[in-house]
Design an enzyme around this catalytic site. Structure first.
Site: not given
Length: 266
Positions: A58, A61
């Site tokens: 994450e 990202h």
């Protein structure tokens, strides 16, 4: 945003550091054969390492989005690596861990909300989506490095099995995430290149994409082909199917409290 606020938004979370500490201590315990019953420390090591990889997924990202124009990711806490800052902590952390415990498969999860309107350029949008699963690929290469570098001499068998199982999780997560299915990162990679009409038609199906994938994987022929591909990739990296089997057997320490499977006994 002030410089002090920016630094605070990017400061590594104590929660993440605590998970890394659990991974390090349990990894040492596996290596040193410390702990009872057999497999308990391997369970802690693999689970902690898996959560670390989810956080890094994450983070990749969010960090890519930051450099692509979405400066809001900092104020949302996405750059701190704190799993509790994610949009859907249940989907991104709890559910993937439960899937590993129950099924031994790396479940991809969606967590960070990117303000796509701030980002210009198709390639940037595609790269943001690809950054997460590419992190799983990198993690898999690190886990399998002792295998494809033929550097396993002196490595305790339980630690070897834990690495093999962790590599299996990373490879499954990467492959599932790269599927061009709405709701998964693979679709996010190609979405910017699709026409507006196609994107509007596909959008309502995005929340059900992952469920559809797992539904298809319940088909025995598809399941066999999928895991055949997984084991083929792992074998190309030097990880045998027996290594991943013993890794799963060791990880599920509660199924055999005192000893490992005879096949996996060191």
């Amino acid at each position: 945003m002030t410089t002090a606020a920016a630094r605070r938004d990017r400061r590594i979370s104590p929660v993440f550091l605590g998970i890394v500490a659990v991974m390090a201590v349990s990894g040492w315990a596996v290596w040193a054969d410390v702990g009872y019953p057999y497999g308990l420390t391997a369970f802690l090591f693999v689970t902690a390492a898996w959560v670390v990889s989810l956080c890094l997924h994450e983070y990749a990202h969010a960090r890519t989005a930051l450099h692509s124009g979405d400066i809001s990711v900092g104020s949302k806490g996405y750059l701190t690596l704190n799993p509790f800052a994610y949009t859907h902590a249940l989907l991104s952390i709890v559910l993937p861990v439960l899937f590993v415990i129950m099924g031994g498969i790396g479940l991809p999860g969606g967590a960070v909300f990117i303000e796509r309107g701030r980002i210009r350029g198709r390639w940037k949008h595609s790269l943001i989506s690809a950054a997460g699963p590419l992190t799983n690929v990198l993690f898999a290469l690190v886990c399998t490095a002792p295998f494809w570098l033929h550097a396993l001499d002196g490595v305790p068998m339980e630690f070897r099995y834990a690495l093999a199982f962790l590599a299996l999780l990373q490879v499954t997560a990467a492959l599932l995430n790269f599927l061009p299915v709405p709701g998964l990162d693979g679709y996010g990679v190609i979405e910017p290149w699709l026409s507006y009409g196609i994107r509007r038609q596909v959008e309502p199906f995005a929340p059900f994409g992952l469920l559809a994938v797992f539904g298809v994987l319940w088909i025995p022929e598809v399941n066999e082909a999928f895991f055949g591909m997984i084991h083929g990739l792992l074998q190309s990296l030097g990880v045998g199917e027996s290594d991943t089997y013993c890794g799963l057997d060791t990880y599920r320490f509660w199924q055999s409290w005192d000893t490992a499977s005879p096949l996996c006994a060191s």
